[in-house]
Design an enzyme around this catalytic site. Structure first.
Site, PDB file in Angstrom:
ATOM      1  CE  LYS A 155      -0.486  -1.254  -8.438  1.00 57.81           C
ATOM      2  NZ  LYS A 155       0.860  -1.855  -8.516  1.00 57.81           N
ATOM      3  NE  ARG A 214      -2.969  -5.939  -7.244  1.00 58.37           N
ATOM      4  CZ  ARG A 214      -2.015  -5.257  -6.598  1.00 58.37           C
ATOM      5  NH1 ARG A 214      -2.303  -4.501  -5.558  1.00 58.37           N
ATOM      6  NH2 ARG A 214      -0.785  -5.346  -6.979  1.00 58.37           N
ATOM      7  NE  ARG A 224       9.224  -3.172  -3.934  1.00 61.67           N
ATOM      8  CZ  ARG A 224       7.937  -3.010  -4.241  1.00 61.67           C
ATOM      9  NH1 ARG A 224       7.351  -1.853  -4.024  1.00 61.67           N
ATOM     10  NH2 ARG A 224       7.245  -3.987  -4.755  1.00 61.67           N
ATOM     11  NE  ARG A 283       6.597  -5.765  -1.556  1.00 63.69           N
ATOM     12  CZ  ARG A 283       5.698  -5.047  -2.220  1.00 63.69           C
ATOM     13  NH1 ARG A 283       5.601  -3.758  -1.975  1.00 63.69           N
ATOM     14  NH2 ARG A 283       4.916  -5.607  -3.100  1.00 63.69           N
ATOM     15  NE  ARG A 338       4.398  -8.726  -6.922  1.00 64.49           N
ATOM     16  CZ  ARG A 338       5.442  -7.962  -6.560  1.00 64.49           C
ATOM     17  NH1 ARG A 338       6.598  -8.533  -6.266  1.00 64.49           N
ATOM     18  NH2 ARG A 338       5.316  -6.670  -6.471  1.00 64.49           N
TER      19      ARG A 338
HETATM   20  P1  B4P Z   1       5.326   0.329  -7.187  1.00 65.34           P
HETATM   21  O1  B4P Z   1       4.815  -0.007  -8.540  1.00 65.34           O
HETATM   22  O2  B4P Z   1       4.858   1.598  -6.590  1.00 65.34           O
HETATM   23  O3  B4P Z   1       5.068  -1.000  -6.450  1.00 65.34           O
HETATM   24  P2  B4P Z   1       3.913  -1.451  -5.547  1.00 65.34           P
HETATM   25  O4  B4P Z   1       3.027  -0.352  -5.174  1.00 65.34           O
HETATM   26  O5  B4P Z   1       4.611  -2.164  -4.448  1.00 65.34           O
HETATM   27  O6  B4P Z   1       3.020  -2.405  -6.421  1.00 65.34           O
HETATM   28  P3  B4P Z   1       2.793  -3.938  -6.369  1.00 65.34           P
HETATM   29  O7  B4P Z   1       1.634  -4.182  -7.266  1.00 65.34           O
HETATM   30  O8  B4P Z   1       4.056  -4.622  -6.729  1.00 65.34           O
HETATM   31  O9  B4P Z   1       2.517  -4.363  -4.882  1.00 65.34           O
HETATM   32  P4  B4P Z   1       1.336  -4.121  -3.830  1.00 65.34           P
HETATM   33  O10 B4P Z   1       1.989  -3.725  -2.565  1.00 65.34           O
HETATM   34  O11 B4P Z   1       0.279  -3.231  -4.382  1.00 65.34           O
HETATM   35  O12 B4P Z   1       6.904   0.477  -7.132  1.00 65.34           O
HETATM   36  C1  B4P Z   1       7.804  -0.579  -7.302  1.00 65.34           C
HETATM   37  C2  B4P Z   1       9.255  -0.132  -7.135  1.00 65.34           C
HETATM   38  O13 B4P Z   1       9.638   0.721  -8.201  1.00 65.34           O
HETATM   39  C3  B4P Z   1       9.564   0.642  -5.871  1.00 65.34           C
HETATM   40  O14 B4P Z   1      10.768   0.185  -5.336  1.00 65.34           O
HETATM   41  C4  B4P Z   1       9.714   2.093  -6.317  1.00 65.34           C
HETATM   42  O15 B4P Z   1      10.633   2.819  -5.538  1.00 65.34           O
HETATM   43  C5  B4P Z   1      10.241   1.924  -7.720  1.00 65.34           C
HETATM   44  N1  B4P Z   1       9.810   2.976  -8.608  1.00 65.34           N
HETATM   45  C6  B4P Z   1       8.577   3.540  -8.653  1.00 65.34           C
HETATM   46  N2  B4P Z   1       8.510   4.460  -9.622  1.00 65.34           N
HETATM   47  C7  B4P Z   1       9.749   4.469 -10.214  1.00 65.34           C
HETATM   48  C8  B4P Z   1      10.328   5.203 -11.309  1.00 65.34           C
HETATM   49  N3  B4P Z   1       9.609   6.111 -11.988  1.00 65.34           N
HETATM   50  N4  B4P Z   1      11.596   4.941 -11.653  1.00 65.34           N
HETATM   51  C9  B4P Z   1      12.322   4.028 -10.984  1.00 65.34           C
HETATM   52  N5  B4P Z   1      11.843   3.308  -9.944  1.00 65.34           N
HETATM   53  C10 B4P Z   1      10.578   3.532  -9.562  1.00 65.34           C
HETATM   54  O16 B4P Z   1       0.720  -5.581  -3.682  1.00 65.34           O
HETATM   55  C11 B4P Z   1       1.454  -6.641  -3.113  1.00 65.34           C
HETATM   56  C12 B4P Z   1       0.589  -7.900  -2.986  1.00 65.34           C
HETATM   57  O17 B4P Z   1      -0.553  -7.639  -2.108  1.00 65.34           O
HETATM   58  C13 B4P Z   1      -0.073  -8.404  -4.269  1.00 65.34           C
HETATM   59  O18 B4P Z   1       0.797  -9.216  -5.042  1.00 65.34           O
HETATM   60  C14 B4P Z   1      -1.252  -9.213  -3.683  1.00 65.34           C
HETATM   61  O19 B4P Z   1      -0.847 -10.450  -3.173  1.00 65.34           O
HETATM   62  C15 B4P Z   1      -1.716  -8.365  -2.512  1.00 65.34           C
HETATM   63  N6  B4P Z   1      -2.775  -7.427  -2.883  1.00 65.34           N
HETATM   64  C16 B4P Z   1      -2.666  -6.069  -2.908  1.00 65.34           C
HETATM   65  N7  B4P Z   1      -3.824  -5.509  -3.309  1.00 65.34           N
HETATM   66  C17 B4P Z   1      -4.694  -6.533  -3.544  1.00 65.34           C
HETATM   67  C18 B4P Z   1      -6.047  -6.605  -3.991  1.00 65.34           C
HETATM   68  N8  B4P Z   1      -6.749  -5.513  -4.287  1.00 65.34           N
HETATM   69  N9  B4P Z   1      -6.615  -7.837  -4.125  1.00 65.34           N
HETATM   70  C19 B4P Z   1      -5.945  -8.937  -3.824  1.00 65.34           C
HETATM   71  N10 B4P Z   1      -4.656  -8.950  -3.403  1.00 65.34           N
HETATM   72  C20 B4P Z   1      -4.030  -7.760  -3.265  1.00 65.34           C
END
Ligand code: B4P
Length: 186
Positions: A13, A88, A127, A133, A144
C-alpha cells in the site's frame, strides 16, 4: 479525490500510494513514515511510539488521530490526498469520519490490497535485508499480521457496508498492481 489505503503489512500500500500520489499530484500521507520521523526526531510522540512500533503493535489511537488531523487540515489537502496506513482501528475510522465532516471533505474510496500472508512476509523479509527496518524481522512481522487481523481487518466490512470499498489483487509485480489500481479507480 480522497483515498485511504488499507491492507496487511507488506501488501504494497505504501509503494502504490506513493506512485498514485505522484500521478494524481496530491499529497501522500503515510502514517508509518510520519511516525518514523517523530521517532527519529525524538519528539514526545516519537518517544511514545518507538517501542510499540519495534514490537509490531499499533501506537495509541490518539497519537495517529492527532497527526492525521493536523496534516489533512492543511491547505494542500483541500483538493484531495491519499492516506496510507490510516485508519487502522475502529476508533481511528470513527475519528477519520468526524474530521472529514468537520473539514467538509468526503472520502471517495478505501482501497483494500488483498495478498496472502506468505507473499507479504517474503516482501518484508527482503526489505529487512535491503533497508534494515527495525520492525522487519520474522517475529515482529508475525505480530504485525496478528494485530492487522484483529484491529484493522474489521474495517473492510465497515467500508463495504457503506459502498466505499474497492478491493484489488496486490499479489503481482509493482507495475501489475499499479495497473489493477488504476483500472479499479477509472
Ligand atoms: P508496503 O506494504 O508498501 O509496506 P508498508 O507501507 O511499509 O506497510 P506496513 O504496514 O508494513 O508499515 P507502516 O509503515 O504502514 O511494502 C512492503 C515491501 O514490499 C516494500 O519493501 C516494497 O518495496 C515491497 N513491495 C511493494 N509492492 C511490491 C510488489 N508488488 N512486489 C514486490 N515487492 C513489493 O507501519 C509501520 C508501523 O507504524 C506499524 O506496525 C505501527 O506500529 C505504526 N503505525 C502506522 N500507522 C498506524 C496507525 N494508523 N495506527 C497505529 N499505529 C500505526
Amino acid at each position: 479525490m480522497i483515498l485511504a489505503f488499507l491492507g496487511p503489512p507488506g501488501s504494497g500500500k505504501g509503494t502504490q500510494a506513493k506512485l498514485l500520489a505522484e500521478k494524481l499530484k496530491v499529497p501522500h500521507i503515510c502514517l508509518g513514515d510520519m511516525l518514523r520521523e517523530e521517532v527519529k526526531l525524538g519528539t514526545a510522540i516519537g518517544r511514545r511510539a518507538k517501542e510499540l512500533m519495534e514490537a509490531g503493535r499499533l501506537v495509541p489511537d490518539e497519537l495517529t488521530i492527532e497527526l492525521v488531523r493536523g496534516r489533512i487540515s492543511r491547505e494542500d489537502c483541500r483538493s484531495g490526498f491519499i492516506v496510507d496506513g490510516f485508519p487502522r482501528s475502529e476508533v481511528q475510522a470513527e475519528a477519520f469520519d468526524q474530521m472529514l465532516k468537520e473539514l467538509n471533505l468526503e472520502l471517495s474510496a478505501v482501497i483494500y490490497f488483498r495478498i496472502s500472508e506468505e507473499q507479504a512476509l517474503k516482501r518484508l523479509l527482503l526489505r529487512a535485508k535491503l533497508e534494515g527496518r527495525a520492525d522487519d524481522n520474522e517475529a515482529t512481522i508475525r505480530t504485525r499480521f496478528e494485530v492487522y487481523e484483529k484491529q484493522t481487518q474489521p474495517l473492510i466490512e465497515r467500508y463495504l457496508k457503506v459502498g466505499k470499498l474497492i478491493e484489488i489483487d496486490a499479489a503481482g509485480t509493482i507495475e501489475e498492481v499499479f495497473q489493477n489500481l488504476w483500472e479499479a479507480l477509472s
